[in-house]
Design a protein around this motif. Structure first.
Motif, mmCIF file in Angstrom:
data_model
loop_
_atom_site.group_PDB
_atom_site.id
_atom_site.type_symbol
_atom_site.label_atom_id
_atom_site.label_comp_id
_atom_site.label_asym_id
_atom_site.label_seq_id
_atom_site.Cartn_x
_atom_site.Cartn_y
_atom_site.Cartn_z
ATOM 1 N N GLU A 197 0.825 -1.199 0.000
ATOM 2 C CA GLU A 197 0.000 0.000 0.000
ATOM 3 C C GLU A 197 0.865 1.258 0.000
ATOM 4 O OE1 GLU A 197 -3.905 0.893 2.360
ATOM 5 O OE2 GLU A 197 -2.234 1.678 3.564
ATOM 6 N N HIS B 107 6.625 1.393 -13.514
ATOM 7 C CA HIS B 107 5.527 1.871 -14.354
ATOM 8 C C HIS B 107 5.570 1.178 -15.710
ATOM 9 C CE1 HIS B 107 4.167 5.080 -11.690
ATOM 10 N NE2 HIS B 107 5.443 5.294 -11.420
ATOM 11 N N GLU C 228 -0.169 9.858 -15.353
ATOM 12 C CA GLU C 228 1.014 9.849 -14.504
ATOM 13 C C GLU C 228 2.217 10.334 -15.301
ATOM 14 O OE1 GLU C 228 3.171 9.296 -10.968
ATOM 15 O OE2 GLU C 228 1.003 9.337 -11.364
ATOM 16 N N TYR D 220 -4.521 5.937 -9.262
ATOM 17 C CA TYR D 220 -4.084 4.595 -8.883
ATOM 18 C C TYR D 220 -3.293 4.616 -7.568
ATOM 19 C CZ TYR D 220 -5.351 2.234 -13.294
ATOM 20 O OH TYR D 220 -6.019 1.668 -14.359
ATOM 21 N N GLN D 221 -2.879 5.778 -7.116
ATOM 22 C CA GLN D 221 -2.197 5.872 -5.823
ATOM 23 C C GLN D 221 -3.150 5.571 -4.666
ATOM 24 O OE1 GLN D 221 -2.591 10.611 -4.757
ATOM 25 N NE2 GLN D 221 -0.892 10.002 -6.045
ATOM 26 N N GLN E 240 8.437 8.922 -14.499
ATOM 27 C CA GLN E 240 9.212 8.950 -13.261
ATOM 28 C C GLN E 240 10.646 9.360 -13.601
ATOM 29 O OE1 GLN E 240 8.351 5.771 -10.555
ATOM 30 N NE2 GLN E 240 10.401 5.812 -9.643
ATOM 31 N N THR F 168 10.019 1.973 -8.028
ATOM 32 C CA THR F 168 9.905 2.251 -6.596
ATOM 33 C C THR F 168 10.314 0.985 -5.856
ATOM 34 O OG1 THR F 168 8.093 3.819 -6.951
ATOM 35 C CG2 THR F 168 8.304 2.872 -4.749
ATOM 36 N N TYR G 151 2.906 6.424 -7.503
ATOM 37 C CA TYR G 151 2.087 7.384 -8.252
ATOM 38 C C TYR G 151 2.077 8.718 -7.525
ATOM 39 C CZ TYR G 151 0.226 3.506 -11.002
ATOM 40 O OH TYR G 151 0.095 2.430 -11.841
ATOM 41 N N VAL G 152 2.371 9.778 -8.275
ATOM 42 C CA VAL G 152 2.324 11.118 -7.686
ATOM 43 C C VAL G 152 1.130 11.914 -8.191
ATOM 44 C CG1 VAL G 152 4.813 11.204 -7.361
ATOM 45 C CG2 VAL G 152 3.827 12.095 -9.481
ATOM 46 N N GLN H 105 2.429 1.667 -3.447
ATOM 47 C CA GLN H 105 1.466 2.148 -4.433
ATOM 48 C C GLN H 105 1.310 3.667 -4.322
ATOM 49 O OE1 GLN H 105 -0.379 -0.511 -6.079
ATOM 50 N NE2 GLN H 105 -1.538 0.817 -7.454
ATOM 51 N N ALA H 106 1.204 4.140 -3.085
ATOM 52 C CA ALA H 106 1.043 5.577 -2.861
ATOM 53 C C ALA H 106 2.295 6.357 -3.222
ATOM 54 C CB ALA H 106 0.672 5.830 -1.398
ATOM 55 N N THR H 107 3.450 5.710 -3.185
ATOM 56 C CA THR H 107 4.722 6.361 -3.529
ATOM 57 C C THR H 107 4.991 6.326 -5.021
ATOM 58 O OG1 THR H 107 5.613 5.709 -1.362
ATOM 59 C CG2 THR H 107 7.204 6.348 -3.050
#
Length: 454
Positions: free
Chosen positions: A172, A278, A253, A184-185, A256, A435, A179-180, A175-177
């Motif tokens: 989790e 990605h 997105e 999908y984050q 990166q 990531t 995507y900025v 996932q949050a990291t």
């Protein structure tokens, strides 16, 4: 009921490395499929299959955590629960009682992209099931007691699947990291404060917007005549009004620009490491290439990572891969469970070496054949049941834009080359595109008086 976008041990069907696979054959019964769109926008796809006197009905709603925003995260998954909790014409629990009395059963799942409701029942119960689905598409009730009861269920599910689960927590956070910008984050289960904060008005607005016939597709597979199914659809569903199309998800997105890393310390017996890159959307050809690439890397005991990390180096007790294939470009995952007391840095180095080798030299002829066989066996195995057929139709109609593309999948898998896999490894599995997340056990507190002892 939640289907999380998380990795798990032993995903998909494993086959022997040398399994033989004949050239793709036509899919039996595919020419019997009939589709019709009601005036309100609901598409109904029927695949007659009379092997057994049963029917699988899958209703795909194009709504998932991708369609959320801060403040209401997790609401799509919450609806998966609420849709079983009573309507203006039926009390809470009656949906299941009526279905079970008719010999049927049901389930549902939510992902980042869709929410899918699954019904299995005798063919004789078709009218009853149609009426049940029409009722909850039209008349869902938001009784405050039911709302709070299901809120508690979802909170408990979050604790079990994420808060008290080390792998769930790590993924989790990754996932949050990763995507900025893109939604999908958002975790499909939702963030805790949002789960606590939904209001009845939020639920009513979301229901009106997303649980409309023009935002759904119904798949019916089994012992049924298409014209009978369409007549029932006209009788029970055609009068439900369409709604304005939901807001489109237009955020993309951005590329990166460099590796992102996170580290978590918590009570754990074994360290964990995961990597996420990605990649592409489900409809892209490269998605099938990525499936085969990740199969070569980490699917089964004969895969590269298992052989190197588990069998040869004992740097992991298990490894795995996963590809998140949705409407928009998703993530390709690799993870490893490190032995207690193991060296995570060494495990990461070994993963990097295997990825670099694949990107430089490509897969061997044996590896590409094995990956192709795995994909084809998975395809044909999925079409052995009425449930598998309904799921596959939904996957291709919703994500690829046309259920008929399902039947060209074997040919597409057969056409993927070793060079394509090599190119994808070099293009996607780059350090600046990933990531990396590590979860390690908390360090033991130092005993008083030990520091500086002479």
């Amino acid at each position: 009921m939640l289907r999380r976008p998380l990795l798990a041990v032993g995903l998909a069907l494993a086959i022997a490395a040398g399994a033989a696979q004949a050239a793709p054959a036509p899919v039996a019964g595919a020419d019997q499929i009939v589709a019709r769109t009601l005036p309100n926008g609901l598409k109904v796809v029927v695949w007659p299959d009379r092997d057994i006197p049963n029917v699988a009905m899958y209703i795909w709603y194009r709504v998932g955590s991708r369609n959320e925003r801060p403040g209401i995260t997790g609401i799509a998954h919450y609806f998966e629960h609420m849709m079983f909790n009573g309507t203006r014409t039926r009390a809470q629990g009656e949906f299941d009682r009526v279905m079970e009395a008719s010999g049927g059963s049901n389930n549902a799942y939510t992902s980042a992209d869709v929410t899918v409701y699954q019904n299995w029942f005798p063919a004789s119960a078709m009218p009853v099931i149609f009426e049940l689905e029409a009722d909850r598409m039209r008349n869902l009730q938001f009784d405050p007691k039911a709302v709070e009861s299901e809120r508690g269920v979802v909170q408990s599910e979050r604790r079990t699947r994420v808060d008290d689960d080390n792998l769930g927590t790590l993924l989790e956070q990754m996932q949050a990291t990763a995507y900025v910008a893109h939604p999908y984050q958002i975790p499909t289960i939702g963030w805790p404060s949002d789960i606590e904060g939904w209001k009845v008005m939020d639920l009513q607005d979301y229901y009106r917007q997303y649980y409309a016939p023009n935002n759904a597709v119904m798949f019916i597979v089994g012992d049924v005549e298409p014209e009978v199914a369409f007549k029932l659809a006209d009788q029970y569903l055609a009068s439900i009004p369409a709604q304005p199309a939901p807001p489109a998800v237009t955020t993309k997105e951005p590329p990166q620009l460099g590796e992102r890393r996170l580290r978590i310390e918590r009570d754990a017996q074994t360290p964990l490491i995961a990597m996420a890159w990605h990649t592409v959307a489900a409809a892209d050809r490269e998605a099938r290439v990525m499936e085969m690439l990740l199969s070569i890397l980490g699917r089964g005991d004969s895969s590269r990572l298992y052989q190197r990390l588990v069998e040869k180096e004992q740097a992991a007790v298990d490894v795995g891969t996963q590809f998140d294939a949705g409407f928009d470009p998703g993530l390709a995952w690799v993870y490893a469970i490190v032995p207690p007391g193991g060296d995570v840095t060494r495990t990461e180095q070994l993963i990097d070496e295997e990825i670099a080798r694949l990107a430089q030299d490509g897969p061997t002829a044996i590896e590409i054949t094995k990956a192709r066989n795995q994909a084809l066996v998975g395809f044909w195995h999925g079409l052995e049941t009425i449930s598998g057929k309904a799921q596959a139709l939904g996957q291709y109609e919703v994500f690829h834009g046309d259920y008929r593309k399902l039947f060209s999948a074997p040919t597409e898998y057969e056409s993927i080359t070793a060079e394509e896999v090599k190119t994808a490894a070099a293009k996607v599995l780059r350090q600046e595109n990933r990531t990396v997340g590590v979860l390690e056990p908390k360090a033991e507190p130092q005993a008083p008086g030990k520091e500086g002892a002479q």
